[in-house]
Design an enzyme around this catalytic site. Structure first.
Site, PDB file in Angstrom:
ATOM      1  N   ARG A  46       0.849  -1.202   0.000  1.00 46.48           N
ATOM      2  CA  ARG A  46       0.000   0.000   0.000  1.00 46.48           C
ATOM      3  C   ARG A  46       0.881   1.246   0.000  1.00 46.48           C
ATOM      4  NH1 ARG A  46      -1.824   1.754   4.622  1.00 46.48           N
ATOM      5  NH2 ARG A  46      -2.427  -0.290   5.401  1.00 46.48           N
ATOM      6  N   TYR A  98     -15.471  18.030 -14.189  1.00 45.43           N
ATOM      7  CA  TYR A  98     -15.892  16.632 -14.337  1.00 45.43           C
ATOM      8  C   TYR A  98     -16.960  16.340 -13.270  1.00 45.43           C
ATOM      9  CZ  TYR A  98     -15.620  11.565 -14.147  1.00 45.43           C
ATOM     10  OH  TYR A  98     -15.935  10.240 -14.144  1.00 45.43           O
ATOM     11  N   ASP A 170      -6.521  19.745 -13.423  1.00 46.96           N
ATOM     12  CA  ASP A 170      -6.902  18.433 -13.950  1.00 46.96           C
ATOM     13  C   ASP A 170      -6.555  18.453 -15.437  1.00 46.96           C
ATOM     14  OD1 ASP A 170      -8.206  16.270 -15.102  1.00 46.96           O
ATOM     15  OD2 ASP A 170      -9.929  16.379 -13.737  1.00 46.96           O
ATOM     16  N   LYS A 195      -7.899   7.513 -18.911  1.00 47.15           N
ATOM     17  CA  LYS A 195      -8.200   8.084 -20.206  1.00 47.15           C
ATOM     18  C   LYS A 195      -6.990   7.970 -21.150  1.00 47.15           C
ATOM     19  CE  LYS A 195     -11.893   8.882 -17.830  1.00 47.15           C
ATOM     20  NZ  LYS A 195     -12.166  10.129 -17.122  1.00 47.15           N
TER      21      LYS A 195
HETATM   22  C1  LIG Z   1     -12.616  10.505 -15.793  1.00 43.91           C
HETATM   23  C2  LIG Z   1     -12.232  11.791 -15.233  1.00 43.91           C
HETATM   24  C3  LIG Z   1     -11.976  11.949 -13.858  1.00 43.91           C
HETATM   25  C4  LIG Z   1     -12.156  10.824 -12.864  1.00 43.91           C
HETATM   26  O1  LIG Z   1     -11.262   9.770 -13.101  1.00 43.91           O
HETATM   27  P1  LIG Z   1     -11.615   8.215 -12.819  1.00 43.91           P
HETATM   28  O2  LIG Z   1     -10.390   7.539 -13.314  1.00 43.91           O
HETATM   29  O3  LIG Z   1     -12.835   7.883 -13.594  1.00 43.91           O
HETATM   30  O4  LIG Z   1     -11.830   8.076 -11.367  1.00 43.91           O
HETATM   31  C5  LIG Z   1     -11.570  13.204 -13.422  1.00 43.91           C
HETATM   32  N1  LIG Z   1     -11.429  14.242 -14.264  1.00 43.91           N
HETATM   33  C6  LIG Z   1     -11.679  14.127 -15.593  1.00 43.91           C
HETATM   34  C7  LIG Z   1     -11.515  15.319 -16.475  1.00 43.91           C
HETATM   35  C8  LIG Z   1     -12.087  12.909 -16.121  1.00 43.91           C
HETATM   36  O5  LIG Z   1     -12.345  12.812 -17.428  1.00 43.91           O
END
Ligand SMILES: *Cc1c(COP(=O)(O)O)cnc(C)c1O
Length: 381
Positions: A46, A98, A170, A195
């Site tokens: 962890r 998001y 982000d 992504k």
């Molecule tokens: C998908 C996404 C998240 C969250 O990520 P997860 O891997 O689904 O937990 C946060 N910010 C953006 C812009 C995203 O597209």
């Protein structure tokens, strides 16, 4: 080193014991100790696992930062940053976040006594006006999801520096290939590695990068204390994704650029949101801070309704109807009923997410095939 070279080599060298070109995957929860408390840097997975270390180093190198952290989801990464705050602290956040980030802020952290102001981030005056004496954090996303708004990272960073506020970006939509917020003055970069970084729609993961040693200490503490850490196999998959990130991003950007133009000229389409289009309100800022306009776009039909969006989405064949983005395959989605369903309708509308808005994650297929697919579905609307 150039980005493409980094993608291939970041994070590791050939393994010293056997010469394996790729790092081994360490399926272990614990590590033998020579004497009580005497170990080789790893005591429990962890807190740290060599497969994760390689990935965290690679991510940090790609973002030009000193410390990388990986999580079992993007939301785990967001949560880790929010846990650096205390009751009474205030956050200035972009109003077009998001959906999951917005939900975490409003439904988990607001009740713990952390305040949030959601703003458009469109001018220095607007940002300054939202800052309170207790503001500790500013959270932005650029380009945003799903209307592809662009925020000036350098401008936010200058204002945050002046007030001693930590700026988090982000960077999921841009990927480290197209935008590096730390170089523009941000303190922390966040990624949903699910992504573009993973890139193959086969894992869920999050990441953070910072060059600030004190912040890094606090993020590491939260990471190991909360425990939203990824397993070694997922770390291996994400590292494998990074090896071709530069090739994939090039194809995503090229295809999305062509599709944006194609949609803009289409008789059934009213409005296209893509930062690469000169008419896009964020075009100049995007051109200044990005190396390419990304693979995401959204659009509205002339006959803009949920029903018409539904007809379109039921009639594409290559564009698969699914949430998520950034994989090699093209996806189409309906933000109002899918990714952004947890945002109240009036907030959604105020942020430009109409019931007929359609979002595309443009994949790396042949662009002619993709346009043919879109055209066939559009002609049904
Ligand atoms: C998908 C996404 C998240 C969250 O990520 P997860 O891997 O689904 O937990 C946060 N910010 C953006 C812009 C995203 O597209």
């Amino acid at each position: 080193m150039k980005k493409s070279t980094l993608c291939v080599h970041a994070g590791h060298e050939p393994e010293p014991v056997t010469g394996a070109v790729m790092p081994p995957v360490f399926f272990t929860s614990t590590y033998v100790q020579k004497a009580p408390g005497e170990h080789q840097g790893y005591d429990y997975s962890r807190a740290g696992n060599p497969s994760r270390t390689v990935l965290e180093k690679a991510l940090a190198e790609l973002e030009g930062g000193n410390h990388g952290f990986c999580f079992s989801s993007g939301m785990g990464a967001v949560d880790c940053v929010l846990k650096t705050l205390s009751t009474g602290d205030h956050v200035v956040a972009m109003n077009d976040l998001y959906g999951g980030t917005y939900r975490l802020f409003r439904q988990s952290y607001e009740k713990l006594g952390i305040g949030f102001s959601f703003i458009g981030c469109s001018s220095a005056a607007e940002i300054e006006a939202a800052i309170q004496p207790t503001t500790r954090l500013m959270w932005i996303e650029t380009p945003t999801n799903p209307t592809l708004k662009v925020v000036d990272i350098e401008l936010c960073a200058q204002i945050c520096k002046k007030h001693g506020i930590v700026l988090v970006v982000d960077n999921t939509f841009a990927s480290p290939l197209l935008q590096n917020p730390l170089a523009l003055g941000a303190d922390v970069v966040m990624h949903s590695m699910t992504k573009y970084i993973g890139g193959h729609s086969d894992l869920i993961m999050g990441g953070l990068v910072t060059s600030d040693n004190r912040l890094a200490e606090s993020l590491f503490f939260n990471q190991k204390s909360t425990g939203a850490t990824p397993g070694p196999m997922d770390c291996y998959l994400a590292l494998r994704g990074i090896k071709t990130l530069h090739l994939r991003m090039k194809a995503h950007v090229e295809n999305a650029g062509q599709i944006a133009q194609f949609l803009q000229g289409h008789q059934k389409v009213a409005q296209v949101y893509y930062p690469g289009l000169p008419e896009h309100p964020g075009h100049l800022i995007a051109a200044k801070q990005m190396n390419g306009f990304g693979g995401m776009l959204s659009f509205e039909l002339k006959n803009n309704s949920a029903e018409n969006a539904r007809i379109f989405l039921l009639n594409t064949r290559l564009f698969v109807l699914a949430e998520s983005l950034g994989g090699v395959e093209s996806l189409a989605s309906h933000p109002a009923s899918m990714t952004h369903a947890s945002i109240p309708a009036e907030v959604r509308l105020a942020n430009g997410i109409s019931d007929g808005l359609i979002r595309l994650s443009v994949g790396v297929e042949d662009v002619e095939d993709l346009m043919e697919d879109l055209n066939a579905a559009l002609m049904q609307c």
